[in-house]
Design an enzyme around this catalytic site. Structure first.
Site, PDB file in Angstrom:
ATOM      1  N   LYS A 176       0.861  -1.184   0.000  1.00 12.39           N
ATOM      2  CA  LYS A 176       0.000   0.000   0.000  1.00 12.39           C
ATOM      3  C   LYS A 176       0.900   1.238   0.000  1.00 12.39           C
ATOM      4  O   LYS A 176       1.439   1.643   1.024  1.00 12.39           O
ATOM      5  CB  LYS A 176      -0.908  -0.019   1.235  1.00 12.39           C
ATOM      6  CG  LYS A 176      -1.548   1.318   1.620  1.00 12.39           C
ATOM      7  CD  LYS A 176      -2.465   1.887   0.546  1.00 12.39           C
ATOM      8  CE  LYS A 176      -3.105   3.184   1.035  1.00 12.39           C
ATOM      9  NZ  LYS A 176      -2.154   4.333   1.088  1.00 12.39           N
ATOM     10  N   GLU A 251       9.018   1.475  11.257  1.00 15.67           N
ATOM     11  CA  GLU A 251      10.062   2.497  11.117  1.00 15.67           C
ATOM     12  C   GLU A 251       9.347   3.831  11.140  1.00 15.67           C
ATOM     13  O   GLU A 251       8.646   4.189  10.195  1.00 15.67           O
ATOM     14  CB  GLU A 251      10.848   2.290   9.819  1.00 15.67           C
ATOM     15  CG  GLU A 251      12.219   2.931   9.839  1.00 15.67           C
ATOM     16  CD  GLU A 251      12.212   4.354   9.309  1.00 15.67           C
ATOM     17  OE1 GLU A 251      12.008   5.279  10.127  1.00 15.67           O
ATOM     18  OE2 GLU A 251      12.390   4.537   8.107  1.00 15.67           O
ATOM     19  N   CYS A 285      12.945  10.858   7.487  1.00 12.76           N
ATOM     20  CA  CYS A 285      12.712  10.465   8.879  1.00 12.76           C
ATOM     21  C   CYS A 285      13.971  10.601   9.722  1.00 12.76           C
ATOM     22  O   CYS A 285      13.895  10.871  10.925  1.00 12.76           O
ATOM     23  CB  CYS A 285      12.182   9.039   8.945  1.00 12.76           C
ATOM     24  SG  CYS A 285      13.231   7.832   8.113  1.00 12.76           S
ATOM     25  N   GLU A 384       8.817  16.373  15.250  1.00 16.32           N
ATOM     26  CA  GLU A 384       9.284  16.172  13.882  1.00 16.32           C
ATOM     27  C   GLU A 384       8.530  17.106  12.945  1.00 16.32           C
ATOM     28  O   GLU A 384       7.303  17.069  12.855  1.00 16.32           O
ATOM     29  CB  GLU A 384       9.066  14.720  13.459  1.00 16.32           C
ATOM     30  CG  GLU A 384       9.639  14.397  12.097  1.00 16.32           C
ATOM     31  CD  GLU A 384       9.495  12.929  11.735  1.00 16.32           C
ATOM     32  OE1 GLU A 384      10.437  12.361  11.169  1.00 16.32           O
ATOM     33  OE2 GLU A 384       8.420  12.353  12.017  1.00 16.32           O
TER      34      GLU A 384
END
Length: 495
Positions: A176, A251, A285, A384
């Protein structure tokens, strides 16, 4: 032409015909459509993957899987330019970065082809036992049907990180991709068909995460979930997986520190700092988005950093001069702008950037942005941002630098720059992160493990660790012939 869903090596529209616009982030224009998969479409894909896993795919040996992986790698390399340009118009990244990503994706399939080649010989491992009447071995077997949910920042590369080891291990999968960047995942499906991958081994469902992604993650016939994305979504996936104790690898996010000591070369430091936060528009990331710099060089380093950041060419990724493209979507652009406003409101000093370039009326562009004097309790220091925004704080000694670096709920990556090798070793051992870079930032190699501590995730991708994500470990113990197990024998009359 509407891009359709890929199930069992066939293309089909979603059940209800719904579509999603594909937007070029540099032009804010619709360039294509995607089929928006329903829960029914996901069910079909999972069922197809299950039938393939229980069918002939289980008898395909490692050498055959290796040949398929090498064919996919070649197919990616042969379409290198086409795939890179698709990534640019779909994601926004500069063409040079996209070409690098495509090469990495091909290399990932080649690497796991080599591991698949070795798999049969290493599938069974003998274990030494203290009782000579027994012999034991460990057998590694594919986990089964894998749900793989990937983000939008590295569309084809993130697919490769999951699809390649899953094939090498002998799993089947439903991939996906993000609804923002699905075009190269669909091209990967075409390449897989051309390579001869059997029907049902790889299925690709496009659609909204809240519909297709959520249903896939909770599907009762999925054996393993591999997810890369945000902490909130990872939390939901983990909670759903807990209902059936599913195998999960996550992750997730990061707020990675870059510690620069005062013995570092300023020009070299600035180059790596910029690469660590402005590469891929900061939508990484592992981006080293917190600069922790020693007081002795802080003023000189920040001054030079601002000069260099203001000179980065910004524009459409298809322009070969571009080094900073647009953010991926309007939603991401607005999110980053909100963080900038919050930083200013918190009292941080905005020394450069924070705005759309004055000469650009269209596109989700934002200038390279640097904050100094950042409060340690502010959102721009702790959360973040996922954009080209660097926050800076000074330190006096090594222990303070370490406290600042580790004071985060994340633990994906960290970087240290110093000429003192002994100090770098101490820091690498003390930093609470899954990846530590010394005198650099962001180098990533397929051979080395990738993953983090704390809220940055569970498990590791890449290298042999990535293959392990898709394997179950089975103990097989045998009682040797010629021995007698007489535990319940009547020994009362024995002399």
């Amino acid at each position: 032409m509407t891009r359709t869903i890929f199930i069992g090596n066939e293309w089909r529209p979603s059940r209800d015909g719904a579509v999603i616009d594909v937007i070029d982030p540099a032009k804010e224009e619709r360039i294509d459509y995607l089929s928006a998969a329903t829960a029914h479409d996901v069910d079909l894909a999972v069922d197809c993957a299950r039938r393939a896993f229980e069918g002939e795919w289980r008898s395909v040996n490692g050498a055959e899987r290796a040949n398929l992986l090498r064919s996919i790698a070649k197919g990616i390399s042969d379409r290198r330019e086409q795939l890179a340009r698709l990534e640019v118009i779909d994601n926004g990244k500069p063409l040079a970065e996209a070409l690098w990503d495509i090469d990495d994706a091909a290399g990932c399939f080649s690497f796991y082809a080599d591991l698949a080649q070795e798999f049969d010989a290493a599938q069974d491992e003998t274990i030494a036992l203290p009782d000579e009447r027994f012999e034991s071995s460990v057998r590694r077997e594919p986990v089964g049907v894998a749900a793989q949910i990937i983000p939008w920042n590295y569309p084809l590369l993130m697919a490769a990180w999951k699809v390649a080891p899953a094939i090498a291990a002998g799993c089947t999968m439903v991939l996906k991709p993000s609804e923002l960047t699905s075009l190269t995942s669909l091209k990967l499906a075409e390449i897989a068909v051309d390579a001869g991958l059997p029907a049902g081994v790889l299925n690709v469902v496009t659609g909204l995460g809240s519909v297709a992604g959520e249903h896939l993650a909770r599907h009762p016939d999925v054996d393993k979930i591999a997810f890369t994305g945000s902490v909130p979504t990872g939390t939901k996936i983990m909670m759903g997986a807990a209902q059936e104790i599913k195998n999960v690898s996550l992750e997730l996010g990061g707020k990675s520190p870059f510690i620069v000591f005062d013995d570092a070369d300023i020009e070299a430091a600035v180059e790596w700092i910029m690469f660590g936060i402005f590469w891929n528009q900061g939508q990484v990331c592992s981006a080293t988005s917190r600069l922790i710099v020693q007081e002795g060089i802080a003023d000189r380093l920040v001054k030079r950093l601002v000069e260099r950041a203001r000179g980065i060419p910004i524009g459409n990724g298809l322009d070969p001069r571009t080094k900073l493209g647009p953010l991926v979507s309007r939603g991401q652009y607005e999110k980053v702008r909100q963080f900038v406003a919050q930083g200013v409101a918190a009292g941080a000093r905005l020394v450069t950037g924070g705005e759309k370039p004055a000469n650009m009326s269209r596109g989700y562009f934002i200038e390279p942005t640097v904050f100094t004097d950042v409060p340690l309790n502010s959102s721009i220091w702790r959360d973040e941002i996922f954009g080209p925004v660097l926050v800076v704080h000074r330190f006096s000694d090594e222990q303070q630098a370490l406290r600042l670096a580790n004071d985060t709920r994340f633990g994906l990556a960290a970087a240290v720059m110093s000429e003192d090798e002994t100090r770098c070793k101490r820091m690498s051992e003390a930093l609470r992160a899954g990846i530590v870079w010394i005198n650099c930032s962001q180098p990533t190699f397929t051979q080395a493990p990738w993953g983090g501590y704390k809220q940055s995730g569970i498990g590791r991708e890449l290298g042999r660790w990535g293959l392990g994500n898709y394997l179950e470990v089975k103990q097989v113990t045998r009682f040797k012939r010629g021995h007698v197990w007489d535990w319940y024998a009547d020994k009362s009359n024995s002399s």
